[in-house]
Scaffold this active site. Structure first.
Site, PDB file in Angstrom:
ATOM      1  N   GLY A  75       1.093  -0.881   0.057  1.00 35.05           N
ATOM      2  CA  GLY A  75      -0.142   0.058  -0.135  1.00 35.05           C
ATOM      3  C   GLY A  75       0.996   0.722  -0.122  1.00 35.05           C
ATOM      4  N   GLN A  80       3.057  10.397   0.673  1.00 35.46           N
ATOM      5  CA  GLN A  80       4.535   9.477   1.002  1.00 35.46           C
ATOM      6  C   GLN A  80       5.413  10.009  -0.005  1.00 35.46           C
ATOM      7  OE1 GLN A  80       2.327   5.381   1.297  1.00 35.46           O
ATOM      8  NE2 GLN A  80       4.436   4.813   3.211  1.00 35.46           N
ATOM      9  N   CYS A 123       5.580  -0.014   7.233  1.00 39.12           N
ATOM     10  CA  CYS A 123       5.125   1.497   6.464  1.00 39.12           C
ATOM     11  C   CYS A 123       6.708   1.479   5.533  1.00 39.12           C
ATOM     12  CB  CYS A 123       5.206   2.201   7.908  1.00 39.12           C
ATOM     13  SG  CYS A 123       5.210   3.321   6.523  1.00 39.12           S
ATOM     14  N   LEU A 124       6.213   1.534   4.345  1.00 39.53           N
ATOM     15  CA  LEU A 124       7.544   1.947   3.615  1.00 39.53           C
ATOM     16  C   LEU A 124       7.552   3.269   3.961  1.00 39.53           C
ATOM     17  CD1 LEU A 124       5.767   0.939  -0.193  1.00 39.53           C
ATOM     18  CD2 LEU A 124       7.392   0.005   1.091  1.00 39.53           C
ATOM     19  N   HIS A 165      -4.457   2.136   7.099  1.00 37.16           N
ATOM     20  CA  HIS A 165      -3.110   2.388   7.522  1.00 37.16           C
ATOM     21  C   HIS A 165      -2.746   3.707   6.886  1.00 37.16           C
ATOM     22  CE1 HIS A 165       1.419   1.281   7.600  1.00 37.16           C
ATOM     23  NE2 HIS A 165       0.800   2.307   6.860  1.00 37.16           N
ATOM     24  N   GLU A 166      -3.632   2.704   5.361  1.00 34.44           N
ATOM     25  CA  GLU A 166      -3.777   4.429   3.982  1.00 34.44           C
ATOM     26  C   GLU A 166      -3.805   5.331   4.184  1.00 34.44           C
ATOM     27  OE1 GLU A 166      -0.803   3.929   2.664  1.00 34.44           O
ATOM     28  OE2 GLU A 166      -0.489   1.632   3.229  1.00 34.44           O
ATOM     29  N   HIS A 169      -2.573   7.821   6.697  1.00 31.37           N
ATOM     30  CA  HIS A 169      -1.228   8.898   5.315  1.00 31.37           C
ATOM     31  C   HIS A 169      -2.013  10.195   5.122  1.00 31.37           C
ATOM     32  CE1 HIS A 169       2.263   6.400   5.756  1.00 31.37           C
ATOM     33  NE2 HIS A 169       1.874   5.119   5.315  1.00 31.37           N
TER      34      HIS A 169
HETATM   35 ZN    ZN Z   1       2.658   3.268   5.542  1.00 29.24          ZN
END
Ligand code: ZN
Length: 202
Positions: A75, A80, A123-124, A165-166, A169
């Site tokens: 995701g 991000q 998380c990336l 989660h997204e 963000h």
């Molecule tokens: Zn994330």
């Protein structure tokens, strides 16, 4: 003749719908967008609604997918990659090259279950840090797809988790902000070169 034309139009539309977001899932050596990490202020910006879903938005989605696949993530949210727009890309099946990704534009949680669930998140933007987070087990969301069509969806399990989660963000919230065991979190962050001061506990 007009029937043939409308068929041709339908076929073209079907083709466009299918092809609109198809990108290779193979990792790229130089992904188009840089993914910011914990401590970068871009991650704390609130994303704005997208008023028109056009070709530039679909191009952004494709570049987000290419960057997400290159980082082997499931995701990615626009903040991000430093873009303050309400758009997310999700793909839970990285191994299957034909499984289409999910593009969520202006996603909103309409309702959430009262039942909660603990799930390990990563998380990336905070590579290699994994922590258990408690969230509603099911959410109902509304969004627009990559063609601008309004949609609704119920999501649970990994999909429900990923969507929540997204969406965080888009509001400048990171999963580490939701960790209650600060001792454990501080250790994990330190181990991977991140600073506890960059966590905004909620
Ligand atoms: Zn994330």
């Amino acid at each position: 003749d007009s029937l043939a034309k409308s068929f041709a139009g339908l076929a073209r539309n079907a083709e466009r719908n299918k092809a609109s977001i198809a990108v290779s899932k193979e990792p790229l050596e130089e992904p188009p967008l840089k993914i910011h990490t914990l401590g970068n202020r871009a991650l704390r910006k609130t994303a704005r609604r997208i008023s028109k879903v056009d070709e530039s938005i679909r191009e952004l989605a494709k570049d987000m997918l290419r960057s997400m696949y290159s980082a082997k993530g499931i995701g990615l949210a626009a903040p991000q990659v430093g873009v303050e727009k309400q758009i997310l890309v999700i793909d839970l099946d990285l191994e299957n090259p034909t499984n289409p990704p999910l593009i969520l534009i202006n996603p909103e949680i309409v309702s959430a279950s009262t039942s909660l669930e603990k799930y390990e998140e990563g998380c990336l933007s905070i590579p290699e840090v994994y922590m258990d987070i408690i969230r509603p087990s099911t959410v109902k969301i509304s969004f627009r797809d990559e063609m601008g069509r309004p949609k609704k969806m119920n999501a649970d399990g990994l999909m429900g988790r990923c969507i929540q989660h997204e969406i965080d963000h888009l509001n400048g919230v990171l999963f580490v902000d939701r960790v209650s065991n600060h001792e454990e979190l501080d250790l994990a962050l330190k181990e991977h070169g991140f600073l506890s001061k960059d966590v905004h506990s909620i």
